[in-house]
Design an enzyme around this catalytic site. Structure first.
Site, PDB file in Angstrom:
ATOM      1  N   HIS A  60       0.804  -1.224   0.000  1.00 45.39           N
ATOM      2  CA  HIS A  60       0.000   0.000   0.000  1.00 45.39           C
ATOM      3  C   HIS A  60       0.841   1.279   0.000  1.00 45.39           C
ATOM      4  O   HIS A  60       0.268   2.364   0.139  1.00 45.39           O
ATOM      5  CB  HIS A  60      -0.909   0.005   1.232  1.00 45.39           C
ATOM      6  CG  HIS A  60      -0.113   0.147   2.499  1.00 45.39           C
ATOM      7  ND1 HIS A  60       0.618  -0.886   3.033  1.00 45.39           N
ATOM      8  CD2 HIS A  60       0.131   1.224   3.273  1.00 45.39           C
ATOM      9  CE1 HIS A  60       1.257  -0.457   4.098  1.00 45.39           C
ATOM     10  NE2 HIS A  60       0.983   0.829   4.273  1.00 45.39           N
ATOM     11  N   HIS A  75       1.743   7.011  -0.770  1.00 45.42           N
ATOM     12  CA  HIS A  75       0.930   6.163   0.112  1.00 45.42           C
ATOM     13  C   HIS A  75      -0.423   5.969  -0.562  1.00 45.42           C
ATOM     14  O   HIS A  75      -1.097   6.943  -0.893  1.00 45.42           O
ATOM     15  CB  HIS A  75       0.765   6.837   1.479  1.00 45.42           C
ATOM     16  CG  HIS A  75       0.509   5.864   2.584  1.00 45.42           C
ATOM     17  ND1 HIS A  75      -0.712   5.285   2.786  1.00 45.42           N
ATOM     18  CD2 HIS A  75       1.334   5.343   3.518  1.00 45.42           C
ATOM     19  CE1 HIS A  75      -0.631   4.463   3.827  1.00 45.42           C
ATOM     20  NE2 HIS A  75       0.604   4.472   4.294  1.00 45.42           N
TER      21      HIS A  75
END
Lengths: 153, 76
Positions: A60, A75
């Site tokens: 992620h 992110h």
């Protein structure tokens, strides 16, 4: 150092990082930047914002470090560490050297939103001072992945 | 004292930690007793900031989070 151009890692809409629902990114605690609210259909590919080495790779989130030491964090969504990698596919490994625009991760931002999380993607010039980083794309406008997002003097 | 040891102590020690996991720029920690977490000791140990939400403590340490987390695990 030569100015480093940071590309949009995902396709979507540019968002002011202060609007990101995470106190760390919103306050720029790890560096200045912008965020992108990914398009649910076309925002599924996350590409390298700069050329360099993959120094951190989570499903992620990732950090790409340029030859000169400057590093950019992307992110994918907020609190997405809690998904444990579910729905994320990585296409590179830590230590790989990539060109800018290389697809690093594919994911499903619409599914992240359906799961009740924000899919917004902070793009952070790690540990940079705010006065050396400027936006090349305006908040509220659409960007394609691979288009110019930030310049880092 | 190592940075990892200082952070471990400032979190209230091993006994106070339920879970500790790194996420790129931060340590996500769940603690038994948040009152035993010393924010100023964490920043003195090099943390950029501390974000609290009940028993969930986020210690913002920058990109060395992964390395620090494994150093802390080694001490536990």
């Amino acid at each position: 150092m030569a100015a480093l151009t940071v590309l949009a890692p995902v396709t979507g809409t540019v968002v002011d990082v202060s609007e990101v629902d995470d106190p760390v990114f919103a306050a720029g605690l790890v560096g200045p930047g912008l965020a992108i609210e990914p398009d649910g259909v076309r925002g599924t590919e996350a590409v390298a914002p700069i050329a360099g080495k993959i120094v951190k790779l989570h499903p992620h989130a990732f950090v790409v470090q340029h030859d000169d030491g400057r590093a950019v964090l992307v992110h994918l969504g907020i609190d997405t560490v809690k998904l444990g990698g579910e729905g994320f596919t990585t296409h590179v490994s830590e230590g790989d050297v990539v060109q800018r625009g290389t697809v690093l991760v594919t994911w499903d931002p619409a599914a992240v939103r359906d799961g009740g999380k924000s899919a917004v993607c902070p793009v952070v010039a790690l540990e940079a001072s705010a006065d050396v980083v400027d936006a090349l794309a305006q908040v509220g406008t659409a960007v394609e992945h691979g288009e110019d997002l930030l310049t880092w003097a | 004292m190592s940075k990892a040891q200082q952070i471990l102590d400032a979190l209230g020690g091993d006994d106070n930690i339920i879970d500790l996991e790194p996420c790129i720029t931060r340590l996500r920690v769940e603690v038994t007793d948040p009152a035993k977490v010393n924010d100023s000791a964490l920043t003195a140990a090099g943390a950029i900031a501390v974000v609290r939400s009940g028993i969930a403590i986020q210690v913002i340490v920058g990109p060395e989070a992964d390395t620090l987390a494994s150093d802390i695990e080694d001490l536990r």
